[in-house]
Enzyme design. Sequence first.
Site, PDB file in Angstrom:
ATOM      1  N   ARG A 115      69.643  74.975  -2.118  1.00 53.23           N
ATOM      2  CA  ARG A 115      69.678  73.881  -3.114  1.00 53.23           C
ATOM      3  C   ARG A 115      70.750  74.109  -4.173  1.00 53.23           C
ATOM      4  O   ARG A 115      71.490  73.209  -4.536  1.00 53.23           O
ATOM      5  CB  ARG A 115      68.309  73.741  -3.789  1.00 53.23           C
ATOM      6  CG  ARG A 115      67.359  72.899  -2.977  1.00 53.23           C
ATOM      7  CD  ARG A 115      66.029  72.850  -3.631  1.00 53.23           C
ATOM      8  NE  ARG A 115      65.534  74.196  -3.930  1.00 53.23           N
ATOM      9  CZ  ARG A 115      64.276  74.503  -4.159  1.00 53.23           C
ATOM     10  NH1 ARG A 115      63.371  73.562  -4.162  1.00 53.23           N
ATOM     11  NH2 ARG A 115      63.901  75.730  -4.412  1.00 53.23           N
ATOM     12  N   MET A 116      70.827  75.357  -4.657  1.00 53.09           N
ATOM     13  CA  MET A 116      71.806  75.646  -5.714  1.00 53.09           C
ATOM     14  C   MET A 116      73.231  75.573  -5.174  1.00 53.09           C
ATOM     15  O   MET A 116      74.088  74.908  -5.753  1.00 53.09           O
ATOM     16  CB  MET A 116      71.562  77.034  -6.314  1.00 53.09           C
ATOM     17  CG  MET A 116      70.280  77.181  -7.088  1.00 53.09           C
ATOM     18  SD  MET A 116      70.435  76.655  -8.802  1.00 53.09           S
ATOM     19  CE  MET A 116      71.228  78.060  -9.565  1.00 53.09           C
ATOM     20  N   GLY A 117      73.506  76.265  -4.060  1.00 58.21           N
ATOM     21  CA  GLY A 117      74.861  76.311  -3.508  1.00 58.21           C
ATOM     22  C   GLY A 117      75.351  74.919  -3.137  1.00 58.21           C
ATOM     23  O   GLY A 117      76.482  74.528  -3.452  1.00 58.21           O
ATOM     24  N   SER A 167      72.330  79.211 -14.373  1.00 63.97           N
ATOM     25  CA  SER A 167      71.016  78.646 -14.693  1.00 63.97           C
ATOM     26  C   SER A 167      71.086  77.129 -14.690  1.00 63.97           C
ATOM     27  O   SER A 167      72.014  76.541 -15.240  1.00 63.97           O
ATOM     28  CB  SER A 167      70.548  79.128 -16.068  1.00 63.97           C
ATOM     29  OG  SER A 167      69.254  78.617 -16.330  1.00 63.97           O
ATOM     30  N   GLY A 202      68.867  75.446 -12.009  1.00 62.67           N
ATOM     31  CA  GLY A 202      67.897  75.126 -10.959  1.00 62.67           C
ATOM     32  C   GLY A 202      68.245  73.849 -10.219  1.00 62.67           C
ATOM     33  O   GLY A 202      69.415  73.476 -10.075  1.00 62.67           O
ATOM     34  N   LYS A 219      72.065  86.900 -17.908  1.00 58.42           N
ATOM     35  CA  LYS A 219      71.185  86.014 -17.128  1.00 58.42           C
ATOM     36  C   LYS A 219      69.821  86.673 -16.897  1.00 58.42           C
ATOM     37  O   LYS A 219      68.776  86.005 -16.937  1.00 58.42           O
ATOM     38  CB  LYS A 219      71.850  85.671 -15.786  1.00 58.42           C
ATOM     39  CG  LYS A 219      70.998  84.817 -14.850  1.00 58.42           C
ATOM     40  CD  LYS A 219      70.643  83.485 -15.473  1.00 58.42           C
ATOM     41  CE  LYS A 219      70.120  82.423 -14.519  1.00 58.42           C
ATOM     42  NZ  LYS A 219      69.098  82.765 -13.569  1.00 58.42           N
ATOM     43  N   GLU A 264      62.659  83.391 -20.324  1.00 57.31           N
ATOM     44  CA  GLU A 264      61.987  82.289 -19.597  1.00 57.31           C
ATOM     45  C   GLU A 264      60.520  82.670 -19.328  1.00 57.31           C
ATOM     46  O   GLU A 264      59.618  81.846 -19.525  1.00 57.31           O
ATOM     47  CB  GLU A 264      62.765  82.108 -18.296  1.00 57.31           C
ATOM     48  CG  GLU A 264      62.433  80.960 -17.417  1.00 57.31           C
ATOM     49  CD  GLU A 264      63.409  80.984 -16.214  1.00 57.31           C
ATOM     50  OE1 GLU A 264      64.590  80.642 -16.390  1.00 57.31           O
ATOM     51  OE2 GLU A 264      62.989  81.357 -15.102  1.00 57.31           O
TER      52      GLU A 264
HETATM   53  O1  5RP Z   1      67.069  81.881 -12.278  1.00 59.55           O
HETATM   54  C1  5RP Z   1      66.123  81.150 -12.373  1.00 59.55           C
HETATM   55  C2  5RP Z   1      65.953  80.196 -13.490  1.00 59.55           C
HETATM   56  O2  5RP Z   1      66.836  80.434 -14.525  1.00 59.55           O
HETATM   57  C3  5RP Z   1      65.061  81.267 -11.321  1.00 59.55           C
HETATM   58  O3  5RP Z   1      64.678  80.017 -10.883  1.00 59.55           O
HETATM   59  C4  5RP Z   1      63.927  82.003 -11.889  1.00 59.55           C
HETATM   60  O4  5RP Z   1      64.394  83.158 -12.474  1.00 59.55           O
HETATM   61  C5  5RP Z   1      62.882  82.342 -10.874  1.00 59.55           C
HETATM   62  O5  5RP Z   1      62.518  83.660 -11.113  1.00 59.55           O
HETATM   63  P1  5RP Z   1      61.062  84.181 -10.932  1.00 59.55           P
HETATM   64  O6  5RP Z   1      60.768  83.989  -9.456  1.00 59.55           O
HETATM   65  O7  5RP Z   1      61.097  85.614 -11.302  1.00 59.55           O
HETATM   66  O8  5RP Z   1      60.154  83.338 -11.796  1.00 59.55           O
END
Ligand code: 5RP
Length: 344
Positions: free
Chosen positions: A16-18, A126, A128, A193, A200
């Site tokens: 999804r990201m790539g 970052s 998603g 990050k 987060e």
């Molecule tokens: O890089 C992200 C958001 O910034 C990833 O979606 C998130 O870090 C998922 O990590 P985890 O599985 O540890 O909750």
Amino acid sequence: MATDTPMQLGMIGLGRMGANLVRRLTRDGHHCVVYDVNESAVRELEGEGAVAAHSLGDLVAKLERPRAVWLMLPAAVVQSTLDQLTDLLDPDDAVIDGGNSYYRDDITRAAQLAPHRLHYLDCGTSGGVWGLERGYCLMIGGEQEPVTRLDPIFRTIAPGRGSAEPTPSRRTDGTAPEGYLHCGPSGAGHFVKMVHNGVEYGMMAAIAEGLSIIEHADAGLRKRSADAETTPLREPEAYQYEIDVGEVAEVWRRGSVVGSWLVDLTADALARSPKLEEFTGRVSDSGEGRWTARAAIDEGVPAAVITTALTDRFASRGLGEFADRVLSAMRSEFGGHAEKRSGR
Ligand SMILES: O=C(CO)[C@H](O)[C@H](O)COP(=O)(O)O
């Protein structure tokens, strides 16, 4: 608006990201050569204007020198991919790791590539699944020269100045207001990050706990509270509220101090599913929280919120069960206190 400086980029890893990074770049006028072990992901992007590659060698052959190759891969396959690329690339080419690799691995990898005169950038990314439209916040580590060379790529991927109000007291320029930042030498991007993801964890835990306290504010209404078997509710009259947490999340989005994208997403999830019954509550972790906690310990820096949020995730997966049994056993040993078979 299309970029003034179209560039060519090879993208390896079309999850999804790539895939969305490629779409964002292509829309802005850059040219992408794409490769993934999943051929259908390659074909889909080919249909959207990217050049398909059918192997790493094919991808490298289709890029002009000096090449830029972006890896958007699970951490577990970055090293083997990099090993293969090291033999295929030429001096002055650059590899950007946009995944969630451990920053210590970046230091090793940059050193591995240096004798081949290959550049290695670590780029915490970052945004998603929403990044295609909103842009991605980029935290970059590595040498200055390839960072400068790839500036048009970073500028396109990032959200841009319009994504937030200008910071009132800020007097300097730089790229941070665009949504990308060269944080320092190798590893610095993924270090920032990593800590971002630790933050987060803490923010997510605080929002979840707060909404849970509100969800249970009706404890005094229940005839015989589940807790009554262990710790009786002393002032039931103080917990007489049946508050809709979805509505609370919605109102917190508007003008409140805790309003944030995480609250926005929470409000949306609760609007779709008020009791979130489709989730069991087993919360996974991919490593970044553990690495952040380790860094805090190494630096001797207090990080109680992040580390507690991390171990809460372990508990959510039942990993605290043995400790809980030990606690019950001790209560039984020193006070003859029996475990209650019901209640919380
Ligand atoms: O890089 C992200 C958001 O910034 C990833 O979606 C998130 O870090 C998922 O990590 P985890 O599985 O540890 O909750």
